[in-house]
Design an enzyme around this catalytic site. Structure first.
Site, PDB file in Angstrom:
ATOM      1  CE1 TYR A  71      48.410   3.395   1.257  1.00 29.37           C
ATOM      2  CE2 TYR A  71      47.711   5.109   2.837  1.00 29.37           C
ATOM      3  CZ  TYR A  71      48.726   4.453   2.104  1.00 29.37           C
ATOM      4  OH  TYR A  71      49.879   4.674   2.097  1.00 29.37           O
ATOM      5  CD  GLU A  72      44.259   3.659  -4.734  1.00 28.33           C
ATOM      6  OE1 GLU A  72      44.139   4.808  -4.213  1.00 28.33           O
ATOM      7  OE2 GLU A  72      43.270   4.090  -5.881  1.00 28.33           O
TER       8      GLU A  72
END
Ligand code: FAD
Length: 594
Positions: free
Chosen positions: A436-437
């Protein structure tokens, strides 16, 4: 089951000696950020993390967040701990004082964030996402939006979410389809978002969703995405809560790790359309998200540091207790920490965690300098450093955390594979952070494309020169440890320079070939920058030792740096080899041959 003790001594060493808390304390508005205040904050945060949040880590893993009759119920104890978190003023330590935050520099806020993440990654995600929503509004929201939402987010009284991902739009946000139709002073939002962290819960009265969506006349692709605030409950003119908005949690994902944090599928506008308010100007949503990205990516990089620290503490404590056989060279049966190979694993965990922490905090200090330095030339210089190092901190630290948490399992032997022990949870929880990110591949593309090729390696070369000057200082010190550190780093710098030049030249005529080396290049740069910080730490530790100061701590710093130079730094050469020579084989096979 493991406890967590915040590594305040090492954190203060990095902040004071490597990241330059003194210099940050001279920046306008940060005058109070002195060593004594830093120590007091870290001690207090460490107590809260260790006593209140850490004990909930395993409960969160076992119970998970549950969806019951349309409501998300967090694990036992989370809501109470969150209330204490808000009451203690931990909600937004780095947010502006005007908005109810404490106005501390990033260099002070990030170690505190590391503690929350070590204690309980699932819990820490909630304030982390809130901070992201807060920053988006601080920078880009209208005065009206700020008046309604900022102080509630800054104190943590309401939480925030980031709604980017849709089933067809993950790494590629150009594919976002959620719609926003103008209606008077607001918009009607409709569409489905997936994977929304803390997207629904009952720990606070309201949740402020930041949502990427398209206006009816928006251009195709990334240039047609706008950013909206969509509150769970609408807010009346007097600030009281009004009607429930048209946003529902449809389901929660069943995940490999971070079970305590609810990962929600959110449906916007199943009835009349959820009411949303435009943030900033139309079609600039993605650009606004990018302004926050350095903070969010550094934050996830810190998750890598944090979970590595927790896994290390647990493995070290187990290795001291577990008795198994006679270690080579020992006369009696003893604890496994006496076995050379267990020590090797623990040193790999410890030295890499220290290196990652140092680079993350140094980057946080660069952020403070970039934001507040009175001289615009200096601000630009530091911003370039932040831009270069952010994908490295994110990509390298999260990838390294996979190794460190896996070693944590290995140190436990068979018990590491048994859930009761807790080592496996760290490994499972850590698995998401490279995804994620922005996945590691996305970080590496950013590093190679925007941060290296586009500026023909300018910022990188300046960084290499600075590292060289530090290596020269280490080379002057007497002793085998310093010789190994200096020789290892000098060679790693030479190869790094060659890799960057090669990739820049290759990108000019064969982009796929160049980008097939992007992740190896990112890992190479991370390992070298980690080695740089370890070398600086060793240099400073030597001076402190000569003055007779805190001998055990400073000796251990030198040993850590020597271990890193001999065991970890040589890996940079292997990554360089892949980046320099491995592209052809990466791209050669026809897709059908896989
Ligand atoms: C637990 C969890 C929590 C999350 N929280 C949130 C949240 O709060 N808000 C939110 O909006 N989203 C959230 N996400 C979504 C997350 O950000 C995405 O999963 C992530 O961006 C990757 O997108 P994807 O899953 O569609 O994978 P894909 O984009 O399909 O990627 C699959 C693979 O292809 C690679 N790839 C794709 N494009 C490229 C490229 N251009 N170059 C090189 N490689 C590429 C990737 O590196 C990856 O290995 C969360 C996800 C999870 C699992």
């Amino acid at each position: 089951m493991s406890n967590y003790t915040a590594p305040v001594r090492d954190m203060l060493f990095v902040m004071n000696e490597l990241a330059g808390l003194d210099a940050v304390g001279t920046l306008p508005g940060y005058e109070e950020a002195r060593a004594d205040l830093a120590e007091a904050i870290l001690e207090e945060a460490g107590r809260f993390a260790g006593e209140v949040i850490a004990p909930l880590n395993v409960i969160g893993d076992r119970e998970g967040s549950r969806l019951i009759d349309g409501k998300v119920v967090p694990p036992t104890g989370f809501a109470d701990a969150y209330r204490q978190f808000v009451d203690g003023g931990w909600g937004a330590v780095a947010s502006e004082i005007d908005h109810g935050g404490q106005g501390l520099p990033q260099l002070l806020a990030k170690p505190v964030t590391e503690m929350w993440n070590s204690a309980n990654l699932s819990f820490a995600l909630c304030p982390m996402l809130t901070q992201g929503a807060l920053e988006a509004l601080e920078h880009h929201g209208s005065d009206e939006l700020k008046a309604v939402y900022l102080s509630k987010l800054a104190t943590g009284e309401w939480t925030g979410t980031m709604n980017l991902t849709e089933p067809q739009a993950g790494s590629d946000l150009a594919a976002v389809r959620t719609k926003a139709v103008p209606e008077g002073d607001h918009y009607r939002i409709s569409g489905n978002k997936i994977f929304i962290t803390w997207g629904e819960h009952d720990m606070t009265d309201n949740i402020v969703h930041l949502v990427l969506a398209r206006l009816p006349d928006a251009p195709e692709g990334v240039k047609g995405i706008s950013l909206f605030v969509v509150p769970k409950y609408l807010v009346n003119a007097d600030g009281s809560l009004g009607l429930r908005n048209d946003v529902q949690c449809v389901s929660l994902e069943h995940k490999m790790g971070i079970h305590g944090s609810p990962t929600a599928v959110l449906a916007f506008g199943e009835k009349d359309g959820a009411i949303g308010y435009l943030v900033g100007e139309p079609n600039r949503g993605l650009e606004y998200m990018f302004t926050m990205m350095n903070h969010a990516r550094l934050g996830v990089g810190l998750e890598g540091v944090a979970i590595s620290e927790r896994a290390y503490q647990q493995a070290r404590d187990y290795a001291r207790d577990r008795v198994q056989g006679k270690a080579i060279g020992q006369r009696a049966v003893g604890a496994i920490i006496k076995h050379p190979d267990v020590r090797r694993m623990l040193m790999l965990m410890k030295s890499q965690t220290e290196a990652m922490r140092a680079l993350a905090y140094v980057t946080a200090a660069y952020m403070d300098q970039a934001a507040r330095h009175p001289d615009p030339v200096q601000r630009a210089y530091y911003q370039a450093r932040v831009d270069l190092l952010t994908p490295v901190v994110k990509g390298w630290s999260t990838e390294t955390a996979q190794e460190v948490t896996s070693l944590g399992v290995q140190v436990h032997g068979g018990m590491g594979f048994i859930e009761e022990t807790g080592a496996a949870q760290h490994m499972r929880d850590a698995r998401i952070i490279t995804i994620y990110e922005g996945t590691t591949g996305i970080q590496a593309n950013d590093l190679l494309g925007r941060k290296t090729v586009r500026e023909e390696g300018k910022t990188l070369r300046a960084l290499i020169e600075e590292i060289r000057a530090d290596v020269a200082r280490v080379a002057e010190l007497e002793g085998e440890a310093f010789r190994q550190i200096a020789v290892g780093l000098e060679e790693a710098l030479r190869v790094l320079e060659a890799t960057a030049s090669h990739l820049i030249a290759t990108a000019a005529n064969d982009m796929p070939l160049a980008f097939s080396g992007a992740v190896p290049y990112l890992m190479q740069l991370g390992i070298v920058c980690g080695g740089w910080q370890m070398a600086r730490a060793a240099c400073i530790a030597k001076a402190r030792l000569d003055a007779g100061d805190d001998v055990a701590f400073h000796q251990a710093k030198i040993v850590s740096a020597q271990f890193y130079a001999t065991h970890v730094l040589p890996r940079a050469q292997a990554h360089a080899h892949a980046a320099l020579h491995g592209g052809q084989a990466t791209l050669a096979l026809d897709e059908s041959a896989f």
